[in-house]
Design an enzyme around this catalytic site. Structure first.
Site, PDB file in Angstrom:
ATOM      1  N   LEU A 128     -22.006 -13.893  86.184  1.00  0.00           N
ATOM      2  CA  LEU A 128     -23.002 -12.725  86.126  1.00  0.00           C
ATOM      3  C   LEU A 128     -24.022 -13.189  84.776  1.00  0.00           C
ATOM      4  O   LEU A 128     -23.628 -13.395  83.538  1.00  0.00           O
ATOM      5  CB  LEU A 128     -22.165 -11.493  85.469  1.00  0.00           C
ATOM      6  CG  LEU A 128     -23.220 -10.412  85.566  1.00  0.00           C
ATOM      7  CD1 LEU A 128     -23.627  -9.888  86.822  1.00  0.00           C
ATOM      8  CD2 LEU A 128     -22.469  -9.113  84.717  1.00  0.00           C
ATOM      9  N   HIS A 232     -16.673 -11.949  73.420  1.00  0.00           N
ATOM     10  CA  HIS A 232     -17.944 -12.322  72.603  1.00  0.00           C
ATOM     11  C   HIS A 232     -18.772 -10.793  72.569  1.00  0.00           C
ATOM     12  O   HIS A 232     -18.666  -9.999  73.235  1.00  0.00           O
ATOM     13  CB  HIS A 232     -18.797 -13.338  73.395  1.00  0.00           C
ATOM     14  CG  HIS A 232     -19.817 -13.921  72.748  1.00  0.00           C
ATOM     15  ND1 HIS A 232     -21.168 -13.358  72.623  1.00  0.00           N
ATOM     16  CD2 HIS A 232     -19.955 -15.083  72.492  1.00  0.00           C
ATOM     17  CE1 HIS A 232     -21.925 -14.247  72.195  1.00  0.00           C
ATOM     18  NE2 HIS A 232     -21.525 -15.228  71.766  1.00  0.00           N
TER      19      HIS A 232
END
Ligand SMILES: NC(=[NH2+])NCCC[C@H](N)C(=O)O
Length: 341
Positions: A128, A232
């Protein structure tokens, strides 16, 4: 209008640009023209396969988001039918081990990371990426969620379980605290290189070099321990979206950066359960609600977000939306209200 459609070989340049923009730690988009061209070819072949020829599970569906006004490709999103069919698919599983001696009165609970292939054969939400220029409004959510309409409509091509590997913690230089430990003891290469190699599909070095025995988490440096199962910063919104759909973390983490992999039974994914098949009517949609709509044609798959009026059994779309989806009155679409505002 932003429309999601299957990638074609004409999109190679755009995909290369997106790969460059995505940067380090984005495993599935290596900046390698040959590899990206192969990914496109693999996707084109998967879209071309008939329903009865999909048993091998070796299909991947790569979609792009196109801005229909400019013709520009601004993002990409993908699904893999079954991972680990022609190669091994790796994870670390975070489990526990109890070392207990009642006689001596010692009881210790340890966390262990064990290398495994437990997710072989499941479906994966992958790749994505939305260009910085288009990270606004509902675009990111549309790019991610369109995959649920795809899964719902072409359900038989996918497995019972769907996973998503979330990017783990690394800094702007591509340094990952978890990888640093592996690098020091087991690999002589930087994280970007290891990640790049695995993204190219060259994964035998993993079986050759990864620690062969389970690892006691307590024995890892504190910095490495701290990022196990952590995403992250930039991946936080993506994780939130998947969690809202019913995805959960079951202790599986990436073998390089220790980022979490989340999973959900395909039939329990909220958007899949709530999506409906409706027949198109063309009309005025001023009183409609924001709806994610996809056509039901695999090879000419289109998905977009538009105002639509949900009536009993049918869905009123305006002409432009119907055209963008390649549907006309009476055709079937799959839709889900995007946000109940
Ligand atoms: N961040 C990474 N590149 N990890 C290595 C790849 C792991 C992935 N589950 C696979 O087996 O393909």
């Amino acid at each position: 209008m932003l429309v999601i459609r299957p990638i074609t070989s004409r999109d190679l340049g755009a995909l290369l640009r997106i790969a460059e923009e995505s940067g380090v730690g984005f495993t599935s988009l290596p900046v390698n023209e040959e590899r990206l061209a192969a990914k496109i070819a693999y996707s084109e072949a998967s879209f071309a396969l008939g329903d009865d020829d999909c048993q091998s599970g070796e299909q991947g569906y790569l979609l792009v988001m196109e801005d229909t006004e400019t013709g520009e490709v601004v993002g990409t999103t993908a699904l893999e039918a079954r991972v680990g069919q022609s190669d091994a698919f790796w994870h670390y599983h975070l489990g526990s081990a109890v070392h207990s001696s009642p006689t001596l009165g010692v009881h210790k609970e340890h966390q262990l990371l064990t290398l495994c292939n437990d997710y072989s054969g499941v479906s994966e939400l992958c790749t994505l990426f939305l260009s910085e220029s288009h990270r606004q409004g509902h675009n990111g959510r549309l790019l991610s969620k369109c995959r649920f309409l795809f899964l719902a409509e072409f359900r038989d091509r996918f497995a019972e379980v769907v996973i998503a590997e979330m990017r783990g913690v690394s800094d702007t230089e591509g340094q990952s605290p978890f990888w640093s430990w592996l690098q020091k003891h087991f690999f002589d290469m930087e994280f970007p290189q290891a990640d790049y190699l695995s993204g190219l599909g060259k994964k035998t070095f993993i079986a050759e070099l990864m620690p062969r025995h389970p690892v006691y988490v307590d024995m890892l440096p504190k910095a490495a321990q701290a990022v196990i199962g952590q995403v992250h910063d930039k991946t936080r919104p993506a994780l939130k979206l998947l969690t809202a759909e019913g995805f959960r973390w079951r202790g599986y983490v990436d073998i390089f950066d220790a980022g979490p992999t989340v999973e959900c039974d395909i039939d329990h994914i909220q958007a899949i359960r709530e999506s409906e098949r409706l027949q198109v009517a063309i009309g005025n949609t001023d009183d409609g609600i924001k709806t994610m709509i996809a056509n039901t044609n695999l090879q000419h798959f289109r998905c977009t977000l538009a105002n639509a009026l949900h009536r009993k059994g049918d869905l009123v779309l305006d002409r432009a939306t119907a055209d963008a989806l390649g549907v006309k009155a009476g055709d079937w679409v799959r839709a889900i209200a995007f946000e109940k505002e």
